[in-house]
Every structure is written in C-alpha cells, then in structure tokens.
Design a protein around this motif. Structure first.
Motif, short mmCIF file in Angstrom:
data_model
loop_
_atom_site.label_atom_id
_atom_site.label_comp_id
_atom_site.label_asym_id
_atom_site.label_seq_id
_atom_site.Cartn_x
_atom_site.Cartn_y
_atom_site.Cartn_z
N LYS A 183 -24.37 -48.48 9.16
CA LYS A 183 -24.83 -47.10 8.99
C LYS A 183 -24.77 -46.34 10.31
O LYS A 183 -24.45 -45.14 10.34
N HIS A 184 -25.09 -47.02 11.41
CA HIS A 184 -24.98 -46.38 12.73
C HIS A 184 -23.52 -46.06 13.04
O HIS A 184 -23.21 -44.99 13.59
N VAL A 185 -22.62 -46.98 12.70
CA VAL A 185 -21.20 -46.76 12.94
C VAL A 185 -20.69 -45.60 12.10
O VAL A 185 -19.84 -44.81 12.56
N GLN A 186 -21.21 -45.46 10.90
CA GLN A 186 -20.82 -44.34 10.04
C GLN A 186 -21.19 -43.00 10.67
O GLN A 186 -20.47 -42.01 10.55
N VAL A 187 -22.33 -42.98 11.37
CA VAL A 187 -22.74 -41.77 12.10
C VAL A 187 -21.72 -41.44 13.18
O VAL A 187 -21.29 -40.29 13.35
N LEU A 188 -21.29 -42.49 13.91
CA LEU A 188 -20.27 -42.30 14.96
C LEU A 188 -18.97 -41.79 14.35
O LEU A 188 -18.32 -40.89 14.90
N ASN A 189 -18.60 -42.36 13.22
CA ASN A 189 -17.34 -42.00 12.58
C ASN A 189 -17.35 -40.54 12.12
O ASN A 189 -16.35 -39.81 12.30
N LYS A 190 -18.47 -40.11 11.55
CA LYS A 190 -18.59 -38.72 11.11
C LYS A 190 -18.51 -37.76 12.30
O LYS A 190 -17.91 -36.69 12.22
N LEU A 191 -19.14 -38.17 13.39
CA LEU A 191 -19.14 -37.33 14.60
C LEU A 191 -17.73 -37.16 15.14
O LEU A 191 -17.30 -36.05 15.48
N ILE A 192 -16.97 -38.25 15.19
CA ILE A 192 -15.60 -38.21 15.71
C ILE A 192 -14.69 -37.41 14.76
O ILE A 192 -13.80 -36.67 15.20
N ALA A 193 -14.93 -37.57 13.45
CA ALA A 193 -14.15 -36.81 12.47
C ALA A 193 -14.41 -35.31 12.61
O ALA A 193 -13.51 -34.48 12.41
N ARG A 194 -15.66 -34.95 12.96
CA ARG A 194 -16.03 -33.53 13.12
C ARG A 194 -15.48 -32.96 14.42
O ARG A 194 -14.98 -31.84 14.45
N TYR A 195 -15.54 -33.77 15.49
CA TYR A 195 -15.03 -33.32 16.79
C TYR A 195 -13.95 -34.30 17.26
O TYR A 195 -14.24 -35.27 17.97
#
Length: 423
Positions: free
Chosen positions: A112-124
């Motif tokens: 779940k923490h990695v998913q947060v990172l993934n969403k952040l990178i996808a956004r920026y």
C-alpha cells in the motif's frame, strides 16, 4: 565647413534579468519541514497521505527536491551519508512515521505504501529519475539501517522491481565492499528474490536479471570467501529458491560451453595437430562438466565455421568431405556413446537444411563418418527410424533410403553368419 555633432552614447551596458534566469535559492530543510508537517497531520492514513502529496506538488517544488521527498517517504526524514536521518530543530518537523521504515513489516501493508509512491510518480512524471536515484542510494546505506528496516526495504524493492517501477540495475548498489564482506548484501538480495517470486514469478525475475546483465553476477552477491557454487546452492536451497539454483547451473553451463568453443576455435585457427586438439578438448570437457553430446555439437559448429564454403553446390560437396575427413578422428573421439552419435546426426541434418548448398551433401557426410567409424550403423538406423529432426525430414530420409536398406541387409547377413558359426 560644418561638422555634424556626434550623439552621446552610454558608457555602460544594461542587462535585464529574465525571470527564468533567476535561480531559486535551495532550502531543502524548509521543504522537509513542510512535507513532514503535512504527513504528520494525516495520522498515517495512506489515503490522506496520497491526497496531501498530490496537492502539495502544485505548491512545493518537487522538481527541485525530489530526492529529499523520497528520502522522507522511505525513511521518515532526509538521509545523511551512511543512512542516519538529519536531525535539525523540532523533531515534529524533521521526522515522520508516515513512511515505509515505520510501517508494519508485512507485504500487504508495504504494498500500500508502494502504491502511494506509484501514484505520486504517475502524477508527476519528472519524479521518476529522483525515485530511481534514491533507490540506488538507499541500498548503499543498508549497513546504517536496523534489520527490521532492511527487511521492509527488501520487500519494497521486490515490489518496485517486480512491477517495473525501477530497473533491476538498482541492485548494483549492493556490490559494495562492506555490504558484501559482512553478508548484508546477500541477506538483503535473498529477501528481495523471495518476495519478487511471490509478487510475480521466477520467469519474471530471471528475465529482469538478464535485462540488467545480472544473470552472471549472482555469485558476486556473496561474501568474497563464500563465492562458490557449492555455497550458493546450499544457501538458496535453505531459502526455498531451488529455481535460482537451476538458473545458475544453466548459466554456468552456457559459459562453460562458450569457453570450450572459444578454445576449440583458437586451436583450429592455429592449425593445432588433431591429436593435441583431442587431448585439450577432453581436458576442457572434463573441467567444465560438459557432456559428450554437447561437446560433439560444439565441435561440429566450430569445425564447419572455420571454412568459407564454395557457393557452387557442385563444388561444396568435395570441399566439405575433404575438410571433414581431416577432422574425422576428432569427431570419433567424442562419439563414444549412442547419445552423442545421435546428437551429431541431428546437428548435421539441421546444418544441411539451414545451408541450402549442403542439401545434397547430407548422405555423403553420413557415409564418410560411417566409414571412418565416427557413426555406427545402429545409430544411423535409429536416427532414420525415430531420432531425426523435423527439418528437411522427407528430403534427408529419401537420401538415406538406399544406405539404410544396405545397412539393414548387412546386419541381417552378419546375423546369419554368426548363426552358421555357432552351428
């Protein structure tokens, strides 16, 4: 006569500073304080963490402070060289528990923490490079982390690499003298491999290692005094990574065959006497644990690769037979079993099929090797009946039809003579 008066000129030069040329003064600690304060206000609710990070990208300079941002999301604060967190001012602004190192040591939680990172990178998207750089850096700092933090980082690394968020080349950071010497690199990469296989499968792990050119460096993760195949197999067997052992054996076999063929080519090029080639090749075969069937396959490939063949079909037969007769004793030395004879027969068939000028030469090569005792009649008959390749099957079987009939008749006559002798 009147002179025209010259207009006055400016003695200096005026330069207008453009806004885009003005460099923003870096203040990573102020950035940290803003991020940490915001994360601490989420009460570790990952949905709130994701929303905060998404909104903050428009207010805070992620492009400038990408490295610091991922330091915080991994370790809870900005990392100093060695892996310790930079302590400055109020602890509430330099450290947060909304990070991977403070999460529960559980794969689902860390995912779940990695998913947060993934969403952040996808956004920026521009954060991708900073993320990869921090991954490489943080692996170098393993010695400065607790065993629990290393385990969490290993799970994170496996999920990240298995899902293509970063390339497997990040693992090169583990080839650090201290990490290797103390066994930290091996312990960490073993955990990564296990989690990676659970996340995807072994096929994905092995293909990623090949892509990163790590497939031949598995032993390099071990301490210098334990870089042996015996220790590798024992270690990975204890950790349930039997497929990695098979993978390593296969890679060792490929490298051994490459060395065998390279040495053989060098001897052929230097016109080394056939007897000497046989001795050296036998030694290399034993040393590299290459079986005879593989050895004769490599010998055929090397011997045939040493000649520039005539492009005229009517001339290539004579050239091939003359060349092969020179090395018939070499082939004979590596066809002491039915298995290796069949291997050679199939290789000759496939070679003649792949090289059109040799299509009509196949039967002549087999006859030569039969006469020079490289191939036995039993193996030739077995090849004809069941062991042939599908390549050019009908053409080559037709070529061999008369020879097979002759061999069968000769075998029958021999059996009758033996019966008469017994009577």
């Amino acid at each position: 006569m009147s002179l025209k008066q010259q207009k006055p000129t400016l003695s200096g030069q005026r330069i207008k500073t453009r806004k885009r040329d003005e460099k923003e003064k870096q203040d990573p600690l102020a950035f940290r304080d803003a991020i940490v304060t915001g994360l601490n206000g989420t009460q570790n609710d990952l949905e709130q963490v994701a929303k905060f990070l998404d909104v903050s990208g428009a207010k805070l300079n992620y492009r400038l402070y990408g490295d610091q941002l991922f330091d915080i999301l991994f370790a809870g604060g900005i990392l100093a060289p060695g892996g310790s967190i930079v302590e400055d001012g109020n602890p509430e602004t330099w450290k947060t528990s909304a990070c991977i190192f403070e999460a529960e040591e559980n794969t689902e939680v860390i995912r779940k923490h990695v998913q947060v990172l993934n969403k952040l990178i996808a956004r920026y998207r521009y954060l991708q490079k900073s993320f990869e750089d921090v991954m490489k850096k943080i692996l170098l700092f393993l010695k400065g982390f607790t065993p629990a933090q290393r385990n969490k980082l290993a799970i994170t690394t496996a999920i990240v690499l298995a899902n293509g968020m970063a390339p497997a080349t990040a693992l090169y950071s583990l080839f650090n003298e201290q990490l290797l010497k103390e066994g930290i690199a091996l312990q960490f990469v073993t955990k990564v491999f296990k989690e990676w296989v659970n996340e995807r499968d072994f096929s994905h792990l092995s293909s990623s290692l090949k892509k990163a050119e790590l497939e031949n460096k598995i032993l390099d993760f071990f301490p210098p005094n334990k870089q042996t195949n015996e220790y590798l197999e024992k270690h990975f067997q204890e950790h349930g990574l039997d497929k990695l052992i098979s993978f390593q054996r296969a890679r060792e076999g490929i490298e051994s065959r490459k060395t065998f063929q390279l040495n053989l080519k060098e001897m052929l090029k230097s016109d080394t006497p056939v007897k000497e080639i046989i001795i050296n090749a036998k030694d290399e075969m034993k040393r590299s644990s290459i079986n005879e069937a593989d050895a004769v396959f490599l010998i055929w490939k090397s011997v045939m690769g040493e000649v520039e063949w005539n492009k005229k079909e009517e001339l290539v037969a004579e050239q091939a037979l003359r060349h092969l007769k020179t090395y018939s004793s070499l082939f004979g030395a590596f066809t002491t079993s039915a298995n290796s004879e069949i291997s050679l027969l199939v290789k000759i068939q496939e070679y003649c099929y792949d090289n059109m000028n040799f299509m009509k030469v196949f039967q002549k090569i087999i006859l030569l090797f039969y006469k020079t005792e490289v191939l036995s009649e039993d193996s030739i008959i077995k090849w004809y009946n069941t062991a042939h390749s599908s390549k050019g099957k009908s053409i080559f079987l037709e070529q061999m039809k008369k020879m097979i009939e002759w061999l069968n008749n000769a075998e029958e006559e021999s059996s009758e003579e033996e019966e008469d002798d017994e009577n």
